[in-house]
Design a protein around this motif. Structure first.
Motif, mmCIF file in Angstrom:
data_model
loop_
_atom_site.group_PDB
_atom_site.id
_atom_site.type_symbol
_atom_site.label_atom_id
_atom_site.label_comp_id
_atom_site.label_asym_id
_atom_site.label_seq_id
_atom_site.Cartn_x
_atom_site.Cartn_y
_atom_site.Cartn_z
ATOM 1 N N PHE A 1 25.724 -3.865 7.269
ATOM 2 C CA PHE A 1 25.923 -5.210 7.805
ATOM 3 C C PHE A 1 27.150 -5.940 7.285
ATOM 4 O O PHE A 1 27.546 -6.956 7.841
ATOM 5 N N GLY A 2 27.741 -5.451 6.220
ATOM 6 C CA GLY A 2 28.878 -6.154 5.631
ATOM 7 C C GLY A 2 28.424 -7.311 4.760
ATOM 8 O O GLY A 2 27.276 -7.386 4.324
ATOM 9 N N ASN A 3 29.340 -8.229 4.541
ATOM 10 C CA ASN A 3 29.093 -9.353 3.641
ATOM 11 C C ASN A 3 28.458 -10.524 4.404
ATOM 12 O O ASN A 3 29.110 -11.534 4.668
ATOM 13 N N VAL A 4 27.203 -10.346 4.770
ATOM 14 C CA VAL A 4 26.426 -11.371 5.468
ATOM 15 C C VAL A 4 25.071 -11.482 4.762
ATOM 16 O O VAL A 4 24.690 -10.596 4.006
ATOM 17 N N PRO A 5 24.328 -12.560 5.024
ATOM 18 C CA PRO A 5 23.019 -12.683 4.386
ATOM 19 C C PRO A 5 22.051 -11.582 4.838
ATOM 20 O O PRO A 5 22.026 -11.200 6.012
ATOM 21 N N PHE A 6 21.286 -11.082 3.893
ATOM 22 C CA PHE A 6 20.221 -10.124 4.161
ATOM 23 C C PHE A 6 19.129 -10.356 3.120
ATOM 24 O O PHE A 6 19.361 -11.008 2.107
ATOM 25 N N PHE A 7 17.955 -9.821 3.367
ATOM 26 C CA PHE A 7 16.786 -10.085 2.531
ATOM 27 C C PHE A 7 16.359 -8.810 1.818
ATOM 28 O O PHE A 7 16.083 -7.796 2.475
ATOM 29 N N ILE A 8 16.318 -8.864 0.492
ATOM 30 C CA ILE A 8 15.818 -7.763 -0.319
ATOM 31 C C ILE A 8 14.782 -8.326 -1.277
ATOM 32 O O ILE A 8 15.021 -9.367 -1.907
ATOM 33 N N LYS A 9 13.630 -7.664 -1.357
ATOM 34 C CA LYS A 9 12.571 -8.137 -2.236
ATOM 35 C C LYS A 9 11.854 -6.949 -2.839
ATOM 36 O O LYS A 9 11.613 -5.951 -2.163
ATOM 37 N N ARG A 10 11.496 -7.075 -4.110
ATOM 38 C CA ARG A 10 10.705 -6.033 -4.759
ATOM 39 C C ARG A 10 9.279 -6.123 -4.235
ATOM 40 O O ARG A 10 8.716 -7.207 -4.104
ATOM 41 N N ILE A 11 8.712 -5.001 -3.948
ATOM 42 C CA ILE A 11 7.357 -4.932 -3.417
ATOM 43 C C ILE A 11 6.399 -4.796 -4.608
ATOM 44 O O ILE A 11 6.376 -3.765 -5.276
ATOM 45 N N ALA B 1 0.823 -1.210 0.000
ATOM 46 C CA ALA B 1 0.000 0.000 0.000
ATOM 47 C C ALA B 1 0.859 1.262 0.000
ATOM 48 O O ALA B 1 0.529 2.244 -0.668
ATOM 49 N N ALA B 2 1.963 1.232 0.728
ATOM 50 C CA ALA B 2 2.773 2.437 0.903
ATOM 51 C C ALA B 2 3.948 2.544 -0.074
ATOM 52 O O ALA B 2 4.420 3.649 -0.340
ATOM 53 N N ASN B 3 4.432 1.407 -0.594
ATOM 54 C CA ASN B 3 5.676 1.416 -1.365
ATOM 55 C C ASN B 3 5.646 0.510 -2.599
ATOM 56 O O ASN B 3 6.606 -0.224 -2.842
ATOM 57 N N PRO B 4 4.592 0.540 -3.405
ATOM 58 C CA PRO B 4 4.554 -0.373 -4.556
ATOM 59 C C PRO B 4 5.692 -0.096 -5.525
ATOM 60 O O PRO B 4 6.040 1.057 -5.787
ATOM 61 N N GLY B 5 6.309 -1.177 -5.982
ATOM 62 C CA GLY B 5 7.397 -1.055 -6.948
ATOM 63 C C GLY B 5 8.766 -0.800 -6.352
ATOM 64 O O GLY B 5 9.761 -0.843 -7.054
ATOM 65 N N LYS B 6 8.838 -0.542 -5.065
ATOM 66 C CA LYS B 6 10.130 -0.308 -4.410
ATOM 67 C C LYS B 6 10.709 -1.632 -3.924
ATOM 68 O O LYS B 6 10.093 -2.680 -4.046
ATOM 69 N N TYR B 7 11.888 -1.561 -3.332
ATOM 70 C CA TYR B 7 12.565 -2.727 -2.772
ATOM 71 C C TYR B 7 12.660 -2.564 -1.265
ATOM 72 O O TYR B 7 12.976 -1.488 -0.775
ATOM 73 N N VAL B 8 12.375 -3.646 -0.547
ATOM 74 C CA VAL B 8 12.453 -3.613 0.907
ATOM 75 C C VAL B 8 13.696 -4.375 1.353
ATOM 76 O O VAL B 8 14.036 -5.415 0.793
#
Length: 66
Positions: free
Chosen positions: A53-63, A21-28
């Motif tokens: 965070f450096g070179n560690v796992p993180f989560f990025i997803k397109r909204i 609702a707030a951020n369509p098309g962006k990446y979280v």
């Protein structure tokens, strides 16, 4: 054994409606249980993740809009 980033994916699922609702098309960017932010470009989200965070796992997803 737990799946990598499963916790972050669950955070996304719990907040998906509000994010759409707030951020369509962006990446979280999500790390652990925290939504770090939303970004207009995937590169910006990745850059922020490496800076924080450096070179560690993180989560990025397109909204995607629902």
């Amino acid at each position: 054994m737990t799946e990598p980033l499963l916790g972050e994916f669950k955070v996304f699922q719990l907040n998906e409606r509000a994010l759409c609702a707030a951020n369509p098309g962006k990446y979280v960017l999500i790390k652990g249980q925290d939504i770090i932010g939303t970004y207009g470009k995937q590169y910006d989200a990745i850059s922020e993740a490496y800076t924080r965070f450096g070179n560690v796992p993180f989560f990025i997803k397109r909204i995607a809009s629902q």
